[in-house]
Motif scaffolding. Structure first.
Motif, mmCIF file in Angstrom:
data_model
loop_
_atom_site.group_PDB
_atom_site.id
_atom_site.type_symbol
_atom_site.label_atom_id
_atom_site.label_comp_id
_atom_site.label_asym_id
_atom_site.label_seq_id
_atom_site.Cartn_x
_atom_site.Cartn_y
_atom_site.Cartn_z
ATOM 1 N N VAL A 130 0.845 -1.205 0.000
ATOM 2 C CA VAL A 130 0.000 0.000 0.000
ATOM 3 C C VAL A 130 0.875 1.247 0.000
ATOM 4 C CG1 VAL A 130 -1.993 -1.003 1.224
ATOM 5 C CG2 VAL A 130 -0.109 -0.020 2.544
ATOM 6 N N GLY A 131 0.274 2.346 -0.449
ATOM 7 C CA GLY A 131 0.879 3.661 -0.316
ATOM 8 C C GLY A 131 2.304 3.733 -0.812
ATOM 9 N N GLY A 132 3.184 4.261 0.054
ATOM 10 C CA GLY A 132 4.575 4.471 -0.333
ATOM 11 C C GLY A 132 5.480 3.287 -0.021
ATOM 12 N N LEU A 133 4.940 2.210 0.562
ATOM 13 C CA LEU A 133 5.818 1.085 0.941
ATOM 14 C C LEU A 133 6.561 0.472 -0.245
ATOM 15 C CD1 LEU A 133 3.791 -0.493 3.874
ATOM 16 C CD2 LEU A 133 6.185 0.226 3.956
ATOM 17 N N PRO A 134 5.923 0.373 -1.438
ATOM 18 C CA PRO A 134 6.694 -0.168 -2.576
ATOM 19 C C PRO A 134 7.871 0.724 -2.996
ATOM 20 C CG PRO A 134 4.338 -0.351 -2.987
ATOM 21 C CD PRO A 134 4.499 0.500 -1.755
ATOM 22 N N GLU A 135 7.894 1.977 -2.541
ATOM 23 C CA GLU A 135 9.052 2.842 -2.831
ATOM 24 C C GLU A 135 10.211 2.563 -1.873
ATOM 25 O OE1 GLU A 135 7.835 7.064 -3.240
ATOM 26 O OE2 GLU A 135 5.804 6.299 -3.534
ATOM 27 N N VAL A 136 9.914 1.852 -0.803
ATOM 28 C CA VAL A 136 10.928 1.579 0.218
ATOM 29 C C VAL A 136 11.412 0.128 0.106
ATOM 30 C CG1 VAL A 136 11.404 1.636 2.715
ATOM 31 C CG2 VAL A 136 9.736 3.221 1.738
ATOM 32 N N ILE A 137 10.464 -0.782 -0.082
ATOM 33 C CA ILE A 137 10.777 -2.220 -0.062
ATOM 34 C C ILE A 137 10.715 -2.790 -1.468
ATOM 35 C CG2 ILE A 137 9.841 -4.465 0.673
ATOM 36 C CD1 ILE A 137 8.953 -3.021 3.220
ATOM 37 N N ARG A 138 11.752 -3.539 -1.844
ATOM 38 C CA ARG A 138 11.731 -4.249 -3.132
ATOM 39 C C ARG A 138 11.229 -5.653 -2.843
ATOM 40 N NH1 ARG A 138 17.879 -3.210 -4.257
ATOM 41 N NH2 ARG A 138 17.788 -3.662 -2.037
ATOM 42 N N ASP A 139 10.010 -5.925 -3.338
ATOM 43 C CA ASP A 139 9.331 -7.178 -3.012
ATOM 44 C C ASP A 139 10.192 -8.386 -3.377
ATOM 45 O OD1 ASP A 139 7.256 -8.842 -2.198
ATOM 46 O OD2 ASP A 139 6.325 -8.860 -4.188
ATOM 47 N N GLY A 140 10.437 -9.242 -2.401
ATOM 48 C CA GLY A 140 11.206 -10.467 -2.655
ATOM 49 C C GLY A 140 12.702 -10.265 -2.576
ATOM 50 N N VAL A 141 13.150 -9.016 -2.484
ATOM 51 C CA VAL A 141 14.592 -8.735 -2.420
ATOM 52 C C VAL A 141 14.999 -8.396 -0.980
ATOM 53 C CG1 VAL A 141 16.468 -7.253 -3.248
ATOM 54 C CG2 VAL A 141 14.590 -7.889 -4.796
ATOM 55 N N ASP A 142 14.349 -7.342 -0.439
ATOM 56 C CA ASP A 142 14.711 -6.939 0.922
ATOM 57 C C ASP A 142 13.514 -6.934 1.858
ATOM 58 O OD1 ASP A 142 13.453 -4.677 -0.115
ATOM 59 O OD2 ASP A 142 15.374 -3.749 -0.613
ATOM 60 N N GLY A 143 12.464 -7.636 1.435
ATOM 61 C CA GLY A 143 11.246 -7.744 2.241
ATOM 62 C C GLY A 143 10.156 -8.308 1.349
ATOM 63 N N PHE A 144 8.937 -8.356 1.885
ATOM 64 C CA PHE A 144 7.825 -8.832 1.065
ATOM 65 C C PHE A 144 6.659 -7.857 1.159
ATOM 66 C CE2 PHE A 144 9.770 -13.134 1.648
ATOM 67 C CZ PHE A 144 9.899 -13.454 0.292
ATOM 68 N N LEU A 145 5.970 -7.686 0.032
ATOM 69 C CA LEU A 145 4.773 -6.856 -0.014
ATOM 70 C C LEU A 145 3.587 -7.768 -0.275
ATOM 71 C CD1 LEU A 145 6.286 -4.008 -2.210
ATOM 72 C CD2 LEU A 145 5.708 -3.857 0.222
ATOM 73 N N VAL A 146 2.558 -7.632 0.536
ATOM 74 C CA VAL A 146 1.433 -8.567 0.514
ATOM 75 C C VAL A 146 0.131 -7.770 0.455
ATOM 76 C CG1 VAL A 146 0.279 -10.347 1.912
ATOM 77 C CG2 VAL A 146 2.775 -10.251 1.841
ATOM 78 N N THR A 147 -0.885 -8.355 -0.161
ATOM 79 C CA THR A 147 -2.201 -7.701 -0.208
ATOM 80 C C THR A 147 -2.675 -7.406 1.214
ATOM 81 O OG1 THR A 147 -2.680 -9.033 -2.129
ATOM 82 C CG2 THR A 147 -4.564 -7.948 -1.097
ATOM 83 N N PRO A 148 -3.094 -6.144 1.492
ATOM 84 C CA PRO A 148 -3.538 -5.844 2.853
ATOM 85 C C PRO A 148 -4.688 -6.746 3.289
ATOM 86 C CG PRO A 148 -3.858 -3.947 1.372
ATOM 87 C CD PRO A 148 -3.151 -4.988 0.590
ATOM 88 N N HIS A 149 -4.763 -7.059 4.536
ATOM 89 C CA HIS A 149 -5.778 -7.912 5.188
ATOM 90 C C HIS A 149 -5.483 -9.403 4.984
ATOM 91 C CE1 HIS A 149 -9.092 -4.560 4.753
ATOM 92 N NE2 HIS A 149 -7.874 -4.067 4.858
ATOM 93 N N ASP A 150 -4.595 -9.762 4.081
ATOM 94 C CA ASP A 150 -4.364 -11.184 3.796
ATOM 95 C C ASP A 150 -3.346 -11.748 4.794
ATOM 96 O OD1 ASP A 150 -3.924 -13.696 2.802
ATOM 97 O OD2 ASP A 150 -3.750 -13.078 0.703
ATOM 98 N N VAL A 151 -3.855 -12.105 5.972
ATOM 99 C CA VAL A 151 -2.947 -12.547 7.040
ATOM 100 C C VAL A 151 -2.298 -13.892 6.703
ATOM 101 C CG1 VAL A 151 -4.006 -11.223 8.914
ATOM 102 C CG2 VAL A 151 -4.885 -13.488 8.376
ATOM 103 N N HIS A 152 -2.987 -14.709 5.918
ATOM 104 C CA HIS A 152 -2.399 -16.014 5.544
ATOM 105 C C HIS A 152 -1.185 -15.807 4.642
ATOM 106 C CE1 HIS A 152 -5.317 -18.709 7.426
ATOM 107 N NE2 HIS A 152 -6.176 -17.709 7.216
ATOM 108 N N ALA A 153 -1.316 -14.910 3.670
ATOM 109 C CA ALA A 153 -0.176 -14.628 2.782
ATOM 110 C C ALA A 153 0.973 -14.026 3.573
ATOM 111 C CB ALA A 153 -0.612 -13.679 1.664
ATOM 112 N N MET A 154 0.621 -13.154 4.503
ATOM 113 C CA MET A 154 1.667 -12.499 5.300
ATOM 114 C C MET A 154 2.399 -13.519 6.175
ATOM 115 S SD MET A 154 1.041 -8.839 7.056
ATOM 116 C CE MET A 154 0.804 -7.909 5.579
ATOM 117 N N ALA A 155 1.645 -14.443 6.772
ATOM 118 C CA ALA A 155 2.273 -15.480 7.612
ATOM 119 C C ALA A 155 3.162 -16.380 6.747
ATOM 120 C CB ALA A 155 1.199 -16.297 8.314
#
Ligand code: GMT
Length: 374
Positions: A301-326
């Protein structure tokens, strides 16, 4: 140069950024005058270049709502006169930019330009509320310069508030010497045994942070591996989070640490940071974790994709999707090589793009431009 800085002095990210900015500027030889209703929480450094001016709001039975905006404007004016301020820099538009506008007007014909930095909820929640929108837009347009902490926030400001004024993006920053990967100093043993992984959450526990999701994610992780969760911060959602922890039988594994000033000593104990926010204009907590070598699992969400590179230095997940986040958290926690590689990449991302040395000169340059424009 003498700079007046106004922010919320509490544990929110805007106050932290404003305070760290003041500390960094003082270290570079500027005189910094914080003007707020309390000493900002991160104002721990003692320096003869850092000053604090308390705004006292006189109350009277007639005032259902004490007029803080006016008391602040008056204090800004007084400090500007007594300390010969060159400019004001306000963090969070409402009501600080309105007070700065008034102080500037009161001081005429002497000029006192003001810079407004937008942080997020001042635009996404407060600014777009119809009752505050016209005055938020007005005070932004009237600012001598405006910055936003991400491209996302600049775009929202333009689109939702129809602001014509140029908004410069100056991203948030972190002191990469203070926030460092653990070097044996970490208090890991205080919280977990050697076979347990540590997850952490750091926020002001407001509804926008989706604190209950943090507990749900941890419960899913805890089903699979031994782990502890450090809850750093406090706020309105703490009660429901504590109830959820008891309800799920996790009381022995979740540690509520409350408000902490030395978060750098806690973050670098963690293996993963969880930030499941509904909206996040930047995500300073994620950046502080990254500088500490800790990858974050966050909402996309928002500006987080400008900070985190998904799969490189963290993960970005659809909000509310606690299963994906876990699942993403477990991916990191169960693979030491991956944890190590992502932590290293996170630290590098902070070093390359968000350390004080890179960002503070952008503010210095902006101040010079504003003063030259007079
Ligand atoms: O996160 C909060 O609710 C506090 C808020 C604030 O103004 O203190 O944080 C905002 O500013 C931070 C510092 O620039 C950003 O890192 C946060 O992403 C932003 N919060 C939101 O957009 C929800």
């Amino acid at each position: 140069m003498k700079i007046g800085i106004t922010c919320y002095p509490t544990y929110g990210g805007s106050g932290v950024v404003a305070t760290e900015l003041g500390i960094e500027l003082a270290a570079r030889g500027y005189d910094v005058h914080f003007i707020s209703y309390a000493v900002p929480v991160r104002m721990s450094s003692v320096s003869d270049r850092i000053h604090f001016h308390e705004v006292e709001v006189m109350n009277y039975p007639l005032f259902d709502h004490p007029p803080y905006t006016l008391a602040l404007a008056t204090k800004m004016y007084n400090v500007a006169v007594n300390e010969s301020l060159d400019l004001l820099h306000v963090h969070y538009a409402i009501p600080h930019s309105v007070s700065a506008y008034l102080a500037r007007a009161m001081l005429k014909p002497r000029r006192l330009p003001f810079v407004t930095t937008l942080h997020g909820t001042d635009i996404t929640l407060v600014g777009t509320d119809r009752s505050y929108l016209p005055i938020t837009r007005f005070s932004i347009e009237e600012s001598d310069a405006v910055t936003a902490i991400s491209d996302y926030l600049r775009n929202v400001t333009r689109a939702e508030l129809e602001v014509q004024k140029a908004v410069q993006v100056i991203p948030n920053f972190v002191n990469c010497d203070v926030f460092q990967p653990a070097d044996g100093e970490c208090r890991r043993d205080d919280f977990a045994t050697a076979d347990e992984r540590i997850l952490a959450h750091l926020s002001n526990f407001r509804p926008v942070k989706r604190v209950p999701d943090v507990i749900d994610v941890f419960a899913l992780v805890r089903r699979e591996i031994p782990a502890k969760l450090l809850m750093i911060g406090d706020g309105p959602e703490r009660t429901v989070a504590e109830w959820l922890v008891r309800d799920k039988g996790l009381s022995r594994d979740v540690i509520f640490l409350g408000k902490q000033n030395q978060v750098q000593d806690l973050l670098n104990c963690a293996d993963v940071l969880l930030l499941p926010s509904e909206i996040e204009s930047f995500g300073l907590a994620a950046l502080e974790g990254m500088a500490s070598g800790v990858p974050a699992v966050c909402s996309r969400v928002g500006g987080l994709p400008e900070v985190i590179r998904d799969g490189v230095d963290g993960f970005l997940v659809t909000p509310h999707d606690v299963h994906a986040m876990a699942a993403r958290a477990l991916e990191i926690l169960t693979d030491p090589a991956k944890r190590e590689a992502m932590g290293r990449a996170a630290r590098q991302q902070a070093l390359d793009n968000f350390c004080s040395e890179k960002i503070i000169p952008l503010y210095e340059q902006l101040y010079r431009q504003v003063l030259e424009n007079e």
